[in-house]
Design a protein around this motif. Structure first.
Motif, mmCIF file in Angstrom:
data_model
loop_
_atom_site.group_PDB
_atom_site.id
_atom_site.type_symbol
_atom_site.label_atom_id
_atom_site.label_comp_id
_atom_site.label_asym_id
_atom_site.label_seq_id
_atom_site.Cartn_x
_atom_site.Cartn_y
_atom_site.Cartn_z
ATOM 1 N N VAL A 121 0.855 -1.181 0.000
ATOM 2 C CA VAL A 121 0.000 0.000 0.000
ATOM 3 C C VAL A 121 0.893 1.234 0.000
ATOM 4 O O VAL A 121 1.849 1.308 0.781
ATOM 5 N N VAL A 122 0.616 2.169 -0.896
ATOM 6 C CA VAL A 122 1.307 3.457 -0.903
ATOM 7 C C VAL A 122 0.251 4.498 -0.545
ATOM 8 O O VAL A 122 -0.721 4.685 -1.284
ATOM 9 N N THR A 123 0.403 5.151 0.601
ATOM 10 C CA THR A 123 -0.657 6.026 1.098
ATOM 11 C C THR A 123 -0.151 7.376 1.580
ATOM 12 O O THR A 123 0.929 7.479 2.168
ATOM 13 N N ASP A 124 -0.952 8.405 1.326
ATOM 14 C CA ASP A 124 -0.702 9.718 1.904
ATOM 15 C C ASP A 124 -0.913 9.610 3.406
ATOM 16 O O ASP A 124 -1.718 8.801 3.876
ATOM 17 N N ILE A 125 -0.208 10.435 4.171
ATOM 18 C CA ILE A 125 -0.350 10.381 5.623
ATOM 19 C C ILE A 125 -1.682 10.971 6.076
ATOM 20 O O ILE A 125 -2.291 10.508 7.033
ATOM 21 N N ARG A 126 -2.175 12.016 5.372
ATOM 22 C CA ARG A 126 -3.423 12.680 5.757
ATOM 23 C C ARG A 126 -4.475 12.484 4.683
ATOM 24 O O ARG A 126 -4.263 12.823 3.524
ATOM 25 N N MET A 127 -5.616 11.932 5.081
ATOM 26 C CA MET A 127 -6.713 11.687 4.153
ATOM 27 C C MET A 127 -8.050 11.867 4.867
ATOM 28 O O MET A 127 -8.091 11.911 6.098
ATOM 29 N N PRO A 128 -9.135 11.966 4.097
ATOM 30 C CA PRO A 128 -10.464 11.967 4.716
ATOM 31 C C PRO A 128 -10.672 10.641 5.451
ATOM 32 O O PRO A 128 -10.071 9.644 5.088
ATOM 33 N N PRO A 129 -11.458 10.627 6.525
ATOM 34 C CA PRO A 129 -12.361 11.716 6.901
ATOM 35 C C PRO A 129 -11.752 12.762 7.833
ATOM 36 O O PRO A 129 -12.274 13.864 7.944
ATOM 37 N N GLY A 130 -10.679 12.477 8.506
ATOM 38 C CA GLY A 130 -10.174 13.391 9.522
ATOM 39 C C GLY A 130 -9.090 14.336 9.058
ATOM 40 O O GLY A 130 -8.917 15.426 9.616
ATOM 41 N N GLY A 131 -8.307 13.928 8.068
ATOM 42 C CA GLY A 131 -7.215 14.766 7.594
ATOM 43 C C GLY A 131 -6.112 14.938 8.610
ATOM 44 O O GLY A 131 -5.491 16.000 8.708
ATOM 45 N N THR A 132 -5.837 13.891 9.400
ATOM 46 C CA THR A 132 -4.783 13.973 10.424
ATOM 47 C C THR A 132 -3.651 12.993 10.102
ATOM 48 O O THR A 132 -2.707 13.349 9.417
ATOM 49 N N ASP A 133 -3.774 11.761 10.592
ATOM 50 C CA ASP A 133 -2.731 10.758 10.344
ATOM 51 C C ASP A 133 -3.345 9.432 9.901
ATOM 52 O O ASP A 133 -2.913 8.356 10.320
ATOM 53 N N GLU A 134 -4.355 9.529 9.025
ATOM 54 C CA GLU A 134 -5.089 8.328 8.596
ATOM 55 C C GLU A 134 -4.177 7.277 7.968
ATOM 56 O O GLU A 134 -4.394 6.075 8.102
ATOM 57 N N GLY A 135 -3.147 7.736 7.241
ATOM 58 C CA GLY A 135 -2.230 6.788 6.600
ATOM 59 C C GLY A 135 -1.506 5.921 7.616
ATOM 60 O O GLY A 135 -1.357 4.711 7.432
ATOM 61 N N ILE A 136 -1.083 6.536 8.705
ATOM 62 C CA ILE A 136 -0.405 5.791 9.761
ATOM 63 C C ILE A 136 -1.386 4.871 10.480
ATOM 64 O O ILE A 136 -1.059 3.716 10.790
ATOM 65 N N GLN A 137 -2.589 5.363 10.741
ATOM 66 C CA GLN A 137 -3.599 4.526 11.393
ATOM 67 C C GLN A 137 -3.952 3.315 10.535
ATOM 68 O O GLN A 137 -4.161 2.208 11.046
ATOM 69 N N ALA A 138 -4.010 3.533 9.215
ATOM 70 C CA ALA A 138 -4.275 2.411 8.308
ATOM 71 C C ALA A 138 -3.145 1.395 8.362
ATOM 72 O O ALA A 138 -3.384 0.183 8.366
ATOM 73 N N ALA A 139 -1.921 1.887 8.433
ATOM 74 C CA ALA A 139 -0.770 0.993 8.515
ATOM 75 C C ALA A 139 -0.808 0.165 9.789
ATOM 76 O O ALA A 139 -0.479 -1.032 9.780
#
Length: 221
Positions: free
Chosen positions: A52-70
């Motif tokens: 997975v290649v992901t941006d660190i900030r994404m909807p819905p929160g725009g904070t650290d969703e990429g890290i949380q997904a990881a």
């Protein structure tokens, strides 16, 4: 077989540009491109990608969703590598990504997106079970730690510091030797000396070595 990728980036133009860039490489295949964290997790379930290649900030929160997904994928799909792209050279974000283990995890600054070789290197590293940390993040950690009074980092020779940076970026002994124009045997000796001076236990696995060094630097800064 190409490395299958699920890409997550909320900005459409960036997502399309990166997807097309990755697709120019025969060794990579973009299986899905997503705009938010929920779509990312759904795509992982549907496509079973290698990375997975992901941006660190994404909807819905725009904070650290990429890290949380990881972090979530570490539990649900531990075999999937994750490359987090961020515009922040903040050690705290990288440490959060590595907290549950550095195996199959990479943290790169978004400015590397223009260098396809850097992205490919990160994707290949996590696909093979390794890890990678952006050089600017490593430099920030080393600089902060070295300023601490009585830091063992100040006992390292210039050559040992060079090897420490390369090691923290996730390079194996062969890659460090090539980058610094040394023999692998010389690199091994330098790493032994570094770990001895920093009071770290010897690790042969590159991803464990990365975590040990990065956690040391974070605790010392």
């Amino acid at each position: 077989m190409p490395i299958r990728i699920v890409l997550a980036e909320d900005q459409y133009l960036v997502r399309e540009g990166l997807s097309r860039l990755l697709d120019t490489r025969d060794e990579l295949e973009v299986a899905a491109a997503c705009g938010d964290v929920d779509s990312l997790l759904d795509a992982v379930e549907a496509e079973r990608p290698d990375v997975v290649v992901t941006d660190i900030r994404m909807p819905p929160g725009g904070t650290d969703e990429g890290i949380q997904a990881a972090i979530r994928l570490r539990e649900t799909h531990p075999e999937v590598g994750v490359v987090v792209l961020s515009q922040y050279a903040v050690p705290g974000y990288a440490l959060a990504l590595l907290e549950g283990g550095s195996e199959r995890r990479a943290y790169l600054l978004k400015e590397r997106v223009t260098d396809i070789a850097q992205i490919v290197a990160a994707v290949e590293a996590v696909a093979e079970g390794g890890s990678m940390l952006d050089p600017k993040v490593v430099d920030a950690l080393v600089a902060e730690s070295a300023r601490a009074e009585g830091s063992p980092l100040n006992e390292l020779t210039p050559r040992e510091r060079d090897v420490l940076r390369e090691m923290a970026e996730g390079k194996n002994n062969a890659a460090i030797a090539e980058a610094l124009v040394l023999t692998e045997r010389s690199v091994e000796k330098v790493i032994h000396s570094i770990f001895l001076k920093l009071g770290l236990g010897w690790e042969t696995a590159v991803h464990k070595r990365v975590k040990a060094v990065v956690l040391y630097l974070a605790e010392s800064s």
